[in-house]
Design a protein around this motif. Structure first.
Motif, PDB file in Angstrom:
ATOM      1  N   ARG A  26       0.828  -1.202   0.000  1.00 20.70           N
ATOM      2  CA  ARG A  26       0.000   0.000   0.000  1.00 20.70           C
ATOM      3  C   ARG A  26       0.861   1.250   0.000  1.00 20.70           C
ATOM      4  NH1 ARG A  26      -5.240  -1.111   3.940  1.00 20.70           N
ATOM      5  NH2 ARG A  26      -5.867  -3.075   2.959  1.00 20.70           N
ATOM      6  N   ILE A  27       0.247   2.366  -0.420  1.00 20.41           N
ATOM      7  CA  ILE A  27       0.919   3.656  -0.431  1.00 20.41           C
ATOM      8  C   ILE A  27      -0.122   4.740  -0.210  1.00 20.41           C
ATOM      9  CG2 ILE A  27       0.693   3.959  -2.940  1.00 20.41           C
ATOM     10  CD1 ILE A  27       3.485   5.294  -2.882  1.00 20.41           C
ATOM     11  N   ARG A  51      -8.058   2.541  -4.558  1.00 23.45           N
ATOM     12  CA  ARG A  51      -8.239   3.132  -3.230  1.00 23.45           C
ATOM     13  C   ARG A  51      -8.889   2.109  -2.304  1.00 23.45           C
ATOM     14  NH1 ARG A  51     -10.552   9.207  -1.940  1.00 23.45           N
ATOM     15  NH2 ARG A  51     -10.497   9.069   0.357  1.00 23.45           N
ATOM     16  N   VAL A  52      -8.297   1.925  -1.133  1.00 21.37           N
ATOM     17  CA  VAL A  52      -8.796   0.902  -0.211  1.00 21.37           C
ATOM     18  C   VAL A  52      -9.209   1.474   1.136  1.00 21.37           C
ATOM     19  CG1 VAL A  52      -7.507  -0.995  -1.262  1.00 21.37           C
ATOM     20  CG2 VAL A  52      -6.427   0.392   0.521  1.00 21.37           C
ATOM     21  N   GLY A  53      -9.039   2.784   1.338  1.00 19.12           N
ATOM     22  CA  GLY A  53      -9.423   3.364   2.617  1.00 19.12           C
ATOM     23  C   GLY A  53      -8.733   4.686   2.838  1.00 19.12           C
ATOM     24  N   ASP A  54      -8.730   5.125   4.091  1.00 17.43           N
ATOM     25  CA  ASP A  54      -8.115   6.391   4.460  1.00 17.43           C
ATOM     26  C   ASP A  54      -7.147   6.164   5.611  1.00 17.43           C
ATOM     27  OD1 ASP A  54      -9.679   7.891   2.626  1.00 17.43           O
ATOM     28  OD2 ASP A  54     -11.359   7.814   4.031  1.00 17.43           O
ATOM     29  N   GLU A  55      -6.107   6.980   5.671  1.00 18.40           N
ATOM     30  CA  GLU A  55      -5.166   6.902   6.778  1.00 18.40           C
ATOM     31  C   GLU A  55      -5.662   7.769   7.926  1.00 18.40           C
ATOM     32  OE1 GLU A  55      -1.375   8.579   5.980  1.00 18.40           O
ATOM     33  OE2 GLU A  55      -2.152  10.078   4.595  1.00 18.40           O
ATOM     34  N   ALA A  56      -5.217   7.442   9.107  1.00 18.92           N
ATOM     35  CA  ALA A  56      -5.689   8.154  10.298  1.00 18.92           C
ATOM     36  C   ALA A  56      -4.725   9.240  10.741  1.00 18.92           C
ATOM     37  CB  ALA A  56      -5.894   7.172  11.442  1.00 18.92           C
ATOM     38  N   ALA A  57      -3.791   9.624   9.847  1.00 20.68           N
ATOM     39  CA  ALA A  57      -2.825  10.664  10.197  1.00 20.68           C
ATOM     40  C   ALA A  57      -2.505  11.478   8.962  1.00 20.68           C
ATOM     41  CB  ALA A  57      -1.554  10.054  10.770  1.00 20.68           C
ATOM     42  N   ALA A  58      -2.025  12.694   9.170  1.00 21.74           N
ATOM     43  CA  ALA A  58      -1.636  13.580   8.082  1.00 21.74           C
ATOM     44  C   ALA A  58      -0.474  14.432   8.542  1.00 21.74           C
ATOM     45  CB  ALA A  58      -2.811  14.455   7.657  1.00 21.74           C
ATOM     46  N   THR A  59       0.199  15.069   7.596  1.00 26.26           N
ATOM     47  CA  THR A  59       1.288  15.977   7.939  1.00 26.26           C
ATOM     48  C   THR A  59       0.731  17.372   8.159  1.00 26.26           C
ATOM     49  OG1 THR A  59       2.848  14.705   6.627  1.00 26.26           O
ATOM     50  CG2 THR A  59       3.469  16.958   7.163  1.00 26.26           C
ATOM     51  N   SER A  60       1.126  18.001   9.250  1.00 23.53           N
ATOM     52  CA  SER A  60       0.633  19.333   9.566  1.00 23.53           C
ATOM     53  C   SER A  60       1.183  20.352   8.575  1.00 23.53           C
ATOM     54  CB  SER A  60       1.041  19.736  10.991  1.00 23.53           C
ATOM     55  OG  SER A  60       0.699  21.081  11.231  1.00 23.53           O
ATOM     56  N   LEU A  61       0.283  21.012   7.848  1.00 24.11           N
ATOM     57  CA  LEU A  61       0.687  22.044   6.908  1.00 24.11           C
ATOM     58  C   LEU A  61       0.726  23.413   7.569  1.00 24.11           C
ATOM     59  CD1 LEU A  61      -1.407  20.908   3.809  1.00 24.11           C
ATOM     60  CD2 LEU A  61       0.946  20.333   4.393  1.00 24.11           C
ATOM     61  N   ALA A  62      -0.063  23.595   8.616  1.00 23.51           N
ATOM     62  CA  ALA A  62      -0.151  24.905   9.270  1.00 23.51           C
ATOM     63  C   ALA A  62       1.069  25.208  10.111  1.00 23.51           C
ATOM     64  CB  ALA A  62      -1.410  24.969  10.131  1.00 23.51           C
ATOM     65  N   ASP A  63       1.701  24.151  10.692  1.00 33.31           N
ATOM     66  CA  ASP A  63       2.804  24.389  11.614  1.00 33.31           C
ATOM     67  C   ASP A  63       4.170  24.081  11.006  1.00 33.31           C
ATOM     68  OD1 ASP A  63       0.931  25.036  13.636  1.00 33.31           O
ATOM     69  OD2 ASP A  63       0.598  22.894  13.946  1.00 33.31           O
ATOM     70  N   PRO A  94     -10.028  15.194   1.979  1.00 29.22           N
ATOM     71  CA  PRO A  94     -10.351  13.766   1.823  1.00 29.22           C
ATOM     72  C   PRO A  94      -9.374  13.032   0.912  1.00 29.22           C
ATOM     73  CG  PRO A  94     -12.331  15.103   1.677  1.00 29.22           C
ATOM     74  CD  PRO A  94     -11.170  16.059   1.664  1.00 29.22           C
ATOM     75  N   ASP A  95      -8.953  13.698  -0.171  1.00 27.63           N
ATOM     76  CA  ASP A  95      -8.023  13.047  -1.091  1.00 27.63           C
ATOM     77  C   ASP A  95      -6.665  12.815  -0.445  1.00 27.63           C
ATOM     78  OD1 ASP A  95      -9.902  12.940  -3.080  1.00 27.63           O
ATOM     79  OD2 ASP A  95      -9.296  14.831  -3.994  1.00 27.63           O
ATOM     80  N   ALA A  96      -6.255  13.733   0.436  1.00 25.92           N
ATOM     81  CA  ALA A  96      -4.956  13.597   1.083  1.00 25.92           C
ATOM     82  C   ALA A  96      -4.918  12.432   2.061  1.00 25.92           C
ATOM     83  CB  ALA A  96      -4.602  14.890   1.813  1.00 25.92           C
ATOM     84  N   GLN A  97      -6.085  11.964   2.503  1.00 24.38           N
ATOM     85  CA  GLN A  97      -6.150  10.855   3.455  1.00 24.38           C
ATOM     86  C   GLN A  97      -6.209   9.488   2.775  1.00 24.38           C
ATOM     87  OE1 GLN A  97      -9.305  11.564   6.448  1.00 24.38           O
ATOM     88  NE2 GLN A  97      -9.480  13.585   5.521  1.00 24.38           N
ATOM     89  N   ALA A  98      -6.331   9.475   1.459  1.00 23.32           N
ATOM     90  CA  ALA A  98      -6.560   8.219   0.748  1.00 23.32           C
ATOM     91  C   ALA A  98      -5.366   7.280   0.836  1.00 23.32           C
ATOM     92  CB  ALA A  98      -6.881   8.503  -0.719  1.00 23.32           C
ATOM     93  N   VAL A  99      -5.659   5.988   0.903  1.00 23.74           N
ATOM     94  CA  VAL A  99      -4.647   4.936   0.873  1.00 23.74           C
ATOM     95  C   VAL A  99      -4.933   4.052  -0.335  1.00 23.74           C
ATOM     96  CG1 VAL A  99      -3.662   2.939   2.054  1.00 23.74           C
ATOM     97  CG2 VAL A  99      -4.348   4.955   3.366  1.00 23.74           C
TER      98      VAL A  99
END
Length: 315
Positions: A26-27, A51-63, A94-99
C-alpha cells in the motif's frame, strides 16, 4: 512508441516494485502526490492502484512540521482534521487521506499477457497477498509449458521462509519459474532445487509497458543466473557451468545425476556414494557406474570424479 512513454512505463513499474516491497503493498495519496505524481496517476488510471481506505494521520501544513499528526472527527462530525496551535482547527482534505493498494487481479494479467498462463485471470493464492500460482507459460524453444509462480517480498526473511515451506509442500518435478517483484540485487542467493527465481524488471520489454517478454525470459532461463560461484546450474538441470565452462545435458537421468551432485556440492558434502546417486536418478540395475550413465560422452569427466564407489564434483 515515444521515449517519454517508455520512461513513464519504466517509472510506473519501478513504483509497482517499490510498493510491492511494503508489508501490505500500500501507499498513501500524500506519498504519491509528493514523490510519484505521474506514475501514481498512471497506475490509478489503469486500475493497478485502487483506493482501499483512508489513513488516520496527516502531515501538519499549518505548523510547517514533517511529523504526522493524528486525525480526529471535526466538532460538527462532517470531516476529519487536527488542531493546530497556530491555526486552530484544520480540516484535512479527503483526497490527502486516501490509501491505495496494488490490485494484483489487474496487475498480473498485464505483466503476464505474453506468457499465456491459464490461471492468470484466476491465480491460485499460495500465500495470501504474497505468492500466487498462475499456471504453465508458453516459452520459445520449449515444447512443454513451464510452471510459473509469482511472488513479492522475497527479500523479507519471514516471507522467504514461508516460500521455502511452499516449495517443500509443492515440490517441482522439473523446472518452475518464480517471477518476483523483488529487485534482482535483493533476491536471496540461496539455490532452490528446480526453481529459477527471476526479478520481473529484468525480463520486461521496456518498449511494451509492463509486459514480460517471453523471448527475454526464455533467454534468461537458458543463461541462468551468475552468482559468482565456481559451479552453477540451470534450475531445470539442463546445463551446469564449472569454472566458466558450460556443459549441456539432454537425458533426464543424466540431469538427475548432475543435480544430485550439484546439491551435494552446495551442502559441502565432499563425496557421494555412486550407487545412491544412480538410484536417485532411477538409472536401473544394469547401470552401476557413471560411465554407463553418461555413455556416449566423456566431457563429464572434466568436472566429476569417480573412484572407490564414490563420486563428486571436482572444483
Amino acid at each position: 512508441m515515444t521515449r517519454s512513454l517508455r520512461s513513464s512505463d519504466h517509472d510506473a513499474l519501478a513504483l509497482i516494485c517499490a510498493i510491492a516491497q511494503t508489508r501490505d503493498a500500500r501507499i498513501t495519496s500524500a506519498a504519491l502526490s509528493n514523490h510519484h505524481p505521474v506514475a501514481g496517476a498512471q497506475l490509478q488510471a489503469s486500475g493497478v492502484l485502487t483506493r482501499v481506505g483512508d489513513e488516520a494521520a496527516a502531515t501538519s501544513l499549518a505548523d510547517h512540521e514533517d511529523t504526522p499528526v493524528a486525525l480526529a472527527r471535526s466538532p460538527d462530525g462532517r470531516s476529519f482534521g487536527y488542531f493546530s496551535p497556530q491555526a486552530g482547527w484544520v480540516t484535512a482534505s479527503p483526497d490527502a487521506q486516501a490509501v491505495y493498494a496494488l490490485s494484483f487481479e489487474t496487475l498480473l494479467p498485464k505483466l503476464l499477457d505474453g506468457l499465456d498462463c491459464p490461471l492468470v485471470s484466476r491465480p491460485l493464492e499460495l500465500l495470501p497477498g504474497l505468492l500466487w500460482e498462475v499456471g504453465g507459460a508458453r516459452l520459445p524453444g520449449r515444447s512443454a509449458r513451464v510452471p510459473v509462480w509469482f511472488g513479492r517480498r522475497l527479500s523479507d526473511p519471514a516471507t522467504w521462509a514461508l516460500f521455502l515451506q511452499q516449495v517443500q509442500q509443492r515440490p517441482s518435478s522439473g523446472l518452475r519459474i518464480v517471477l518476483s517483484l523483488t529487485a534482482e540485487a535483493k533476491l536471496p542467493k540461496t539455490y532452490v532445487s528446480g526453481h529459477e527465481i527471476i526479478a520481473v524488471r529484468s525480463v520486461v520489454d521496456a518498449s511494451d509497458g509492463f509486459r514480460i517478454d517471453p523471448q527475454i525470459l526464455a533467454a534468461r532461463l537458458a543463461h541462468g543466473r551468475d552468482d559468482g560461484q565456481p559451479v552453477s546450474m540451470a534450475a531445470d538441470g539442463a546445463s551446469i557451468t564449472v569454472r566458466g565452462k558450460s556443459y549441456a545435458f539432454t537425458g533426464t537421468k543424466q540431469r538427475a545425476i548432475i543435480r544430485h551432485l550439484f546439491e551435494a556440492w552446495l551442502r559441502g558434502e565432499r563425496e557421494c556414494l555412486t550407487a545412491a546417486v544412480l538410484e536417485a536418478a532411477n538409472s536401473g540395475d544394469q547401470v552401476r557406474t557413471l560411465g554407463k550413465a553418461f555413455k556416449g560422452r566423456s566431457d563429464w569427466r572434466e568436472f566429476i570424479k569417480e573412484e572407490r564407489g564414490r563420486c563428486w564434483i571436482d572444483v
